[in-house]
Design a protein around this motif. Structure first.
Motif, PDB file in Angstrom:
ATOM      1  N   TYR A   1       0.846  -1.202   0.000  1.00 20.14           N
ATOM      2  CA  TYR A   1       0.000   0.000   0.000  1.00 20.14           C
ATOM      3  C   TYR A   1       0.876   1.246   0.000  1.00 20.14           C
ATOM      4  N   SER A   2       1.995   1.193   0.729  1.00 25.25           N
ATOM      5  CA  SER A   2       2.887   2.366   0.770  1.00 25.25           C
ATOM      6  C   SER A   2       3.509   2.608  -0.609  1.00 25.25           C
ATOM      7  N   GLN A   3       3.538   1.564  -1.441  1.00 27.25           N
ATOM      8  CA  GLN A   3       4.058   1.696  -2.807  1.00 27.25           C
ATOM      9  C   GLN A   3       2.940   2.057  -3.780  1.00 27.25           C
ATOM     10  N   GLY A   4       1.741   2.214  -3.243  1.00 23.72           N
ATOM     11  CA  GLY A   4       0.597   2.547  -4.092  1.00 23.72           C
ATOM     12  C   GLY A   4       0.138   1.371  -4.946  1.00 23.72           C
ATOM     13  N   LYS A   5       0.447   0.129  -4.514  1.00 19.83           N
ATOM     14  CA  LYS A   5       0.076  -1.037  -5.321  1.00 19.83           C
ATOM     15  C   LYS A   5      -1.129  -1.757  -4.737  1.00 19.83           C
ATOM     16  N   GLN A   6      -2.022  -2.178  -5.599  1.00 17.98           N
ATOM     17  CA  GLN A   6      -3.168  -3.002  -5.215  1.00 17.98           C
ATOM     18  C   GLN A   6      -2.686  -4.432  -5.048  1.00 17.98           C
ATOM     19  N   VAL A   7      -2.945  -5.042  -3.899  1.00 17.16           N
ATOM     20  CA  VAL A   7      -2.538  -6.429  -3.744  1.00 17.16           C
ATOM     21  C   VAL A   7      -3.661  -7.287  -3.176  1.00 17.16           C
ATOM     22  N   GLU A   8      -3.666  -8.538  -3.627  1.00 18.19           N
ATOM     23  CA  GLU A   8      -4.517  -9.528  -2.980  1.00 18.19           C
ATOM     24  C   GLU A   8      -3.578 -10.389  -2.149  1.00 18.19           C
ATOM     25  N   VAL A   9      -3.749 -10.349  -0.828  1.00 22.32           N
ATOM     26  CA  VAL A   9      -2.852 -11.105   0.035  1.00 22.32           C
ATOM     27  C   VAL A   9      -3.468 -12.471   0.337  1.00 22.32           C
ATOM     28  N   ILE A  10      -2.705 -13.520   0.062  1.00 23.69           N
ATOM     29  CA  ILE A  10      -3.153 -14.887   0.331  1.00 23.69           C
ATOM     30  C   ILE A  10      -2.392 -15.381   1.556  1.00 23.69           C
ATOM     31  N   LYS A  11      -3.139 -15.612   2.652  1.00 25.93           N
ATOM     32  CA  LYS A  11      -2.493 -16.005   3.904  1.00 25.93           C
ATOM     33  C   LYS A  11      -2.090 -17.481   3.865  1.00 25.93           C
ATOM     34  N   LEU A  12      -0.804 -17.731   4.116  1.00 21.34           N
ATOM     35  CA  LEU A  12      -0.320 -19.111   4.242  1.00 21.34           C
ATOM     36  C   LEU A  12       0.333 -19.274   5.608  1.00 21.34           C
ATOM     37  N   TYR A  13       0.500 -20.502   6.037  1.00 27.67           N
ATOM     38  CA  TYR A  13       1.114 -20.761   7.343  1.00 27.67           C
ATOM     39  C   TYR A  13       2.501 -21.382   7.214  1.00 27.67           C
ATOM     40  N   GLY A  14       2.921 -21.690   6.002  1.00 26.42           N
ATOM     41  CA  GLY A  14       4.248 -22.264   5.796  1.00 26.42           C
ATOM     42  C   GLY A  14       4.468 -22.528   4.319  1.00 26.42           C
ATOM     43  N   ALA A  15       5.664 -22.984   3.987  1.00 22.11           N
ATOM     44  CA  ALA A  15       6.046 -23.327   2.605  1.00 22.11           C
ATOM     45  C   ALA A  15       5.630 -22.256   1.600  1.00 22.11           C
ATOM     46  N   MET A  16       5.869 -20.999   1.990  1.00 19.43           N
ATOM     47  CA  MET A  16       5.497 -19.876   1.124  1.00 19.43           C
ATOM     48  C   MET A  16       6.173 -19.965  -0.247  1.00 19.43           C
ATOM     49  N   GLU A  17       7.397 -20.514  -0.245  1.00 19.82           N
ATOM     50  CA  GLU A  17       8.204 -20.556  -1.480  1.00 19.82           C
ATOM     51  C   GLU A  17       7.494 -21.297  -2.612  1.00 19.82           C
ATOM     52  N   LEU A  18       6.580 -22.180  -2.240  1.00 20.30           N
ATOM     53  CA  LEU A  18       5.838 -22.940  -3.251  1.00 20.30           C
ATOM     54  C   LEU A  18       4.915 -22.048  -4.080  1.00 20.30           C
ATOM     55  N   ALA A  19       4.381 -21.020  -3.455  1.00 20.48           N
ATOM     56  CA  ALA A  19       3.278 -20.260  -4.056  1.00 20.48           C
ATOM     57  C   ALA A  19       3.570 -19.709  -5.456  1.00 20.48           C
ATOM     58  N   PRO A  20       4.705 -19.000  -5.674  1.00 27.72           N
ATOM     59  CA  PRO A  20       4.938 -18.502  -7.036  1.00 27.72           C
ATOM     60  C   PRO A  20       5.217 -19.621  -8.023  1.00 27.72           C
ATOM     61  N   ILE A  21       5.834 -20.701  -7.542  1.00 26.10           N
ATOM     62  CA  ILE A  21       6.216 -21.811  -8.428  1.00 26.10           C
ATOM     63  C   ILE A  21       4.985 -22.500  -9.008  1.00 26.10           C
ATOM     64  N   VAL A  22       3.969 -22.681  -8.182  1.00 27.97           N
ATOM     65  CA  VAL A  22       2.776 -23.390  -8.661  1.00 27.97           C
ATOM     66  C   VAL A  22       1.680 -22.429  -9.157  1.00 27.97           C
ATOM     67  N   GLY A  23       2.017 -21.119  -9.199  1.00 32.62           N
ATOM     68  CA  GLY A  23       1.073 -20.149  -9.747  1.00 32.62           C
ATOM     69  C   GLY A  23      -0.001 -19.670  -8.778  1.00 32.62           C
ATOM     70  N   LEU A  24       0.204 -19.925  -7.500  1.00 31.42           N
ATOM     71  CA  LEU A  24      -0.757 -19.439  -6.510  1.00 31.42           C
ATOM     72  C   LEU A  24      -0.626 -17.918  -6.326  1.00 31.42           C
ATOM     73  N   SER A  25       0.612 -17.414  -6.471  1.00 37.20           N
ATOM     74  CA  SER A  25       0.817 -15.966  -6.290  1.00 37.20           C
ATOM     75  C   SER A  25       1.901 -15.477  -7.239  1.00 37.20           C
ATOM     76  N   ASP A  26       1.999 -14.128  -7.347  1.00 32.77           N
ATOM     77  CA  ASP A  26       3.071 -13.537  -8.159  1.00 32.77           C
ATOM     78  C   ASP A  26       4.370 -13.485  -7.374  1.00 32.77           C
ATOM     79  N   CYS A  27       4.248 -13.310  -6.055  1.00 38.11           N
ATOM     80  CA  CYS A  27       5.448 -13.198  -5.228  1.00 38.11           C
ATOM     81  C   CYS A  27       5.109 -13.621  -3.807  1.00 38.11           C
ATOM     82  N   ILE A  28       6.129 -13.643  -2.958  1.00 42.50           N
ATOM     83  CA  ILE A  28       5.907 -13.943  -1.541  1.00 42.50           C
ATOM     84  C   ILE A  28       6.523 -12.835  -0.700  1.00 42.50           C
TER      85      ILE A  28
END
Ligand code: AMP
Length: 205
Positions: free
Chosen positions: A125-152
């Motif tokens: 938000y401080s960068q003026g960017k719209q984001v959808e935050v997907i809450k995870l409890y672990g293994a965040m690194e998987l998310a961009p690899i499998v297309g769940l998110s753009d970044c972590i």
């Protein structure tokens, strides 16, 4: 009785020598037991070992007089009702945005996977960017690899976990270290006792 809340895991390994240096030690028999409340070498000091994110909760509600928690945990919790008195300079790491090497993060709407929802929202938000935050409890690194998110957004220490998953650190959100926090009411009612220990911990840094 003085109750100290400590975070389990890698912070604990660096916290125990610090407390020991200040004069508070926990016998090995206590540490190896499955007890949740541990005795120390003082009859009137006990230690509770918690999940890192629970430390500010126990301190906020006065169930612990003081505690040690990472800056990341304090930012996520909001740290209401606690005073942050000391930067212990231990368990240092960085809260970072990470993704695949050539990922374009300048698009209008980003998906961000993280355990650190508040940190991520405030940063983007401080960068003026719209984001959808997907809450995870672990293994965040998987998310961009499998297309769940753009970044972590995650803690990075050596960077080995990112590297092992073909991700790269992109932006630094903030630096993290462990902080000593005190219940604001206990700081008034048990001031000389708590302050005495804080001074000893300060000297042992
Ligand atoms: P590293 O591979 O050394 O960069 O460590 C990254 C992994 O360790 C990630 O899963 C982080 O969530 C976790 N991590 C790194 N530093 C800390 C810390 N100070 N406290 C808790 N977790 C951490």
């Amino acid at each position: 009785m003085l109750t100290i809340a400590l975070s389990k895991g890698r912070i604990l390994d660096q916290t125990l020598p610090l407390l020991e240096e200040a004069g508070i030690s926990i016998p090995q028999t206590e540490l190896k037991s499955r007890k949740l409340i541990l005795d120390t070498n003082f009859d009137d000091i006990q230690v509770i070992i918690l999940r890192a994110s629970d430390v500010p909760v126990f301190v906020q509600h006065g169930a612990a007089d003081f505690g040690i928690a990472g800056k990341d945990v304090l930012i996520e919790h909001g740290a209401d009702g606690v005073f942050e008195l000391l930067d212990l300079g231990i368990s240092k790491c960085r809260m970072m945005v990470a993704s695949e090497k050539d990922k374009d993060l300048n698009k209008s709407s980003l998906k961000v996977a993280t355990k650190y929802v508040r940190s991520a929202k405030e940063y983007f938000y401080s960068q003026g960017k719209q984001v959808e935050v997907i809450k995870l409890y672990g293994a965040m690194e998987l998310a961009p690899i499998v297309g769940l998110s753009d970044c972590i957004v995650d803690l990075v220490d050596t960077g080995n976990t990112l590297k092992a998953n073909n991700l790269v650190p992109l932006d630094l959100i903030y630096e993290v270290s462990s902080r000593l926090i005190v219940n604001s009411a206990a700081f008034n009612t048990k001031h000389s006792e708590i302050n005495g220990w804080i001074q000893k911990i300060k000297e042992s840094l």
